[in-house]
Design a protein around this motif. Sequence first.
Motif, PDB file in Angstrom:
ATOM      1  N   GLY A   7      12.897  52.697 -26.561  1.00  0.00           N
ATOM      2  CA  GLY A   7      13.592  51.424 -26.347  1.00  0.00           C
ATOM      3  C   GLY A   7      15.093  51.586 -26.288  1.00  0.00           C
ATOM      4  O   GLY A   7      15.763  51.000 -25.430  1.00  0.00           O
ATOM      5  N   GLY A   8      15.652  52.402 -27.174  1.00  0.00           N
ATOM      6  CA  GLY A   8      17.096  52.616 -27.179  1.00  0.00           C
ATOM      7  C   GLY A   8      17.575  53.327 -25.920  1.00  0.00           C
ATOM      8  O   GLY A   8      18.622  52.986 -25.365  1.00  0.00           O
ATOM      9  N   ALA A   9      16.812  54.304 -25.448  1.00  0.00           N
ATOM     10  CA  ALA A   9      17.192  55.033 -24.234  1.00  0.00           C
ATOM     11  C   ALA A   9      17.141  54.122 -23.016  1.00  0.00           C
ATOM     12  O   ALA A   9      17.986  54.218 -22.120  1.00  0.00           O
ATOM     13  CB  ALA A   9      16.270  56.238 -24.032  1.00  0.00           C
ATOM     14  N   CYS A  10      16.160  53.230 -22.963  1.00  0.00           N
ATOM     15  CA  CYS A  10      16.053  52.281 -21.857  1.00  0.00           C
ATOM     16  C   CYS A  10      17.254  51.336 -21.850  1.00  0.00           C
ATOM     17  O   CYS A  10      17.857  51.082 -20.802  1.00  0.00           O
ATOM     18  CB  CYS A  10      14.751  51.501 -21.968  1.00  0.00           C
ATOM     19  N   MET A 190      12.923  59.964 -25.261  1.00  0.00           N
ATOM     20  CA  MET A 190      14.233  59.598 -24.720  1.00  0.00           C
ATOM     21  C   MET A 190      14.243  59.686 -23.197  1.00  0.00           C
ATOM     22  O   MET A 190      14.737  58.794 -22.500  1.00  0.00           O
ATOM     23  CB  MET A 190      15.304  60.510 -25.326  1.00  0.00           C
ATOM     24  N   LEU A 191      13.670  60.765 -22.655  1.00  0.00           N
ATOM     25  CA  LEU A 191      13.625  60.945 -21.211  1.00  0.00           C
ATOM     26  C   LEU A 191      12.798  59.846 -20.539  1.00  0.00           C
ATOM     27  O   LEU A 191      13.164  59.339 -19.476  1.00  0.00           O
ATOM     28  CB  LEU A 191      13.045  62.314 -20.870  1.00  0.00           C
ATOM     29  N   ALA A 192      11.697  59.463 -21.161  1.00  0.00           N
ATOM     30  CA  ALA A 192      10.858  58.407 -20.597  1.00  0.00           C
ATOM     31  C   ALA A 192      11.589  57.069 -20.577  1.00  0.00           C
ATOM     32  O   ALA A 192      11.532  56.330 -19.585  1.00  0.00           O
ATOM     33  CB  ALA A 192       9.557  58.292 -21.400  1.00  0.00           C
ATOM     34  N   GLY A 193      12.294  56.760 -21.646  1.00  0.00           N
ATOM     35  CA  GLY A 193      13.043  55.508 -21.695  1.00  0.00           C
ATOM     36  C   GLY A 193      14.137  55.454 -20.648  1.00  0.00           C
ATOM     37  O   GLY A 193      14.356  54.420 -19.997  1.00  0.00           O
ATOM     38  N   PHE A 194      14.833  56.568 -20.453  1.00  0.00           N
ATOM     39  CA  PHE A 194      15.898  56.604 -19.440  1.00  0.00           C
ATOM     40  C   PHE A 194      15.313  56.472 -18.037  1.00  0.00           C
ATOM     41  O   PHE A 194      15.889  55.804 -17.170  1.00  0.00           O
ATOM     42  CB  PHE A 194      16.689  57.902 -19.558  1.00  0.00           C
ATOM     43  N   ALA A 195      14.175  57.081 -17.785  1.00  0.00           N
ATOM     44  CA  ALA A 195      13.543  56.990 -16.472  1.00  0.00           C
ATOM     45  C   ALA A 195      13.172  55.554 -16.144  1.00  0.00           C
ATOM     46  O   ALA A 195      13.353  55.090 -15.005  1.00  0.00           O
ATOM     47  CB  ALA A 195      12.303  57.891 -16.425  1.00  0.00           C
ATOM     48  N   VAL A 196      12.669  54.830 -17.118  1.00  0.00           N
ATOM     49  CA  VAL A 196      12.290  53.426 -16.904  1.00  0.00           C
ATOM     50  C   VAL A 196      13.514  52.568 -16.590  1.00  0.00           C
ATOM     51  O   VAL A 196      13.436  51.582 -15.848  1.00  0.00           O
ATOM     52  CB  VAL A 196      11.548  52.889 -18.148  1.00  0.00           C
ATOM     53  N   SER A 197      14.666  52.941 -17.135  1.00  0.00           N
ATOM     54  CA  SER A 197      15.881  52.122 -16.968  1.00  0.00           C
ATOM     55  C   SER A 197      16.427  52.149 -15.544  1.00  0.00           C
ATOM     56  O   SER A 197      17.166  51.235 -15.159  1.00  0.00           O
ATOM     57  CB  SER A 197      16.967  52.606 -17.926  1.00  0.00           C
ATOM     58  N   PRO A 199      15.287  51.670 -12.280  1.00  0.00           N
ATOM     59  CA  PRO A 199      15.111  50.502 -11.413  1.00  0.00           C
ATOM     60  C   PRO A 199      15.707  49.216 -12.000  1.00  0.00           C
ATOM     61  O   PRO A 199      16.116  48.322 -11.264  1.00  0.00           O
ATOM     62  CB  PRO A 199      13.588  50.381 -11.302  1.00  0.00           C
ATOM     63  N   LEU A 200      15.766  49.135 -13.333  1.00  0.00           N
ATOM     64  CA  LEU A 200      16.256  47.913 -13.969  1.00  0.00           C
ATOM     65  C   LEU A 200      17.776  47.804 -13.917  1.00  0.00           C
ATOM     66  O   LEU A 200      18.323  46.704 -13.876  1.00  0.00           O
ATOM     67  CB  LEU A 200      15.793  47.864 -15.433  1.00  0.00           C
ATOM     68  N   SER A 201      18.479  48.949 -13.909  1.00  0.00           N
ATOM     69  CA  SER A 201      19.941  48.935 -14.003  1.00  0.00           C
ATOM     70  C   SER A 201      20.604  48.307 -12.784  1.00  0.00           C
ATOM     71  O   SER A 201      21.731  47.806 -12.866  1.00  0.00           O
ATOM     72  CB  SER A 201      20.470  50.362 -14.207  1.00  0.00           C
ATOM     73  N   THR A 202      19.924  48.331 -11.630  1.00  0.00           N
ATOM     74  CA  THR A 202      20.520  47.779 -10.407  1.00  0.00           C
ATOM     75  C   THR A 202      20.364  46.269 -10.307  1.00  0.00           C
ATOM     76  O   THR A 202      20.913  45.649  -9.393  1.00  0.00           O
ATOM     77  CB  THR A 202      19.876  48.431  -9.169  1.00  0.00           C
ATOM     78  N   ARG A 203      19.639  45.660 -11.216  1.00  0.00           N
ATOM     79  CA  ARG A 203      19.351  44.225 -11.124  1.00  0.00           C
ATOM     80  C   ARG A 203      20.199  43.375 -12.056  1.00  0.00           C
ATOM     81  O   ARG A 203      20.037  42.155 -12.112  1.00  0.00           O
ATOM     82  CB  ARG A 203      17.875  43.971 -11.447  1.00  0.00           C
ATOM     83  N   ILE A 204      21.102  43.979 -12.795  1.00  0.00           N
ATOM     84  CA  ILE A 204      21.892  43.231 -13.764  1.00  0.00           C
ATOM     85  C   ILE A 204      23.287  42.979 -13.230  1.00  0.00           C
ATOM     86  O   ILE A 204      23.918  43.860 -12.639  1.00  0.00           O
ATOM     87  CB  ILE A 204      21.951  43.984 -15.125  1.00  0.00           C
ATOM     88  N   SER A 205      23.796  41.760 -13.413  1.00  0.00           N
ATOM     89  CA  SER A 205      25.126  41.385 -12.935  1.00  0.00           C
ATOM     90  C   SER A 205      26.179  41.781 -13.949  1.00  0.00           C
ATOM     91  O   SER A 205      25.882  42.094 -15.111  1.00  0.00           O
ATOM     92  CB  SER A 205      25.193  39.873 -12.710  1.00  0.00           C
TER      93      SER A 205
END
Length: 232
Positions: A7-10, A190-197, A199-205
């Motif tokens: 969760g923290g890595a994401c 940690m690697l799994a959480g960062f990988a999930v992040s 696609p999500l990082s491009t959707r935040i303003s």
Amino acid sequence: MGAMVFGGACLQGIGGLGFAMFCAPLALLLFPELVPGPLLALGCPLALLAMVREFRAIEWSTAGYALAGRAGGALLATAVLQLASPATLSVLFALLILTGVGLSLRGWRVRATPVASGTAGFASGLMGTITSAGAPPLAIAMQNLPPAPLRATLGCIFFLGSAISLAALQAAGRVSGGELLVGLLLIPWMLAGFAVSGPLSTRISARGLRSGLLTLASLSALAVLAQAFFHV
């Protein structure tokens, strides 16, 4: 432990910070063996991943001033730990962070100037070396940067800053090989959480990111206060 690190890595992959702000208070309450060495050992490669992903967006001057401040804060922390209680220092840091968040919400517009970046880096070095959560001062100082430069610049700062804090803890005899091994065992999470992040990082303003940073900083400070008083 793995779910917490995931969760923290994401969170960090989305907003540029959040790993230590999310993990450190929970670890203090549930897994104290992770604070501060193992979390710093995990945060170092995580920050490197964020830095590499958006390398071209790094604001090098801002990162440089913050890192210079962080080095000074980490060195001072090794001396302060010999003189003052970590719990007392944690409460002081938490109150200062909540004050900064309150001022920001009331219209205080912070710009990442050399003085602001250096001061935030210094506070981050102190707080990060003592509690593993050095992100809140930087969240306040850099809250108005655009999302990509914010994530990339913070990744640069946290990568080198975590390495500095680990070296300072090693010099002070505050971290052991066994603790670092625990951190290594949690790297897949940690690697799994960062990988999930990704696609999500491009959707935040930018506005949403700023609100998220201030919220994380507040929750982190409140969790540190709760932990300190819980053990009193």
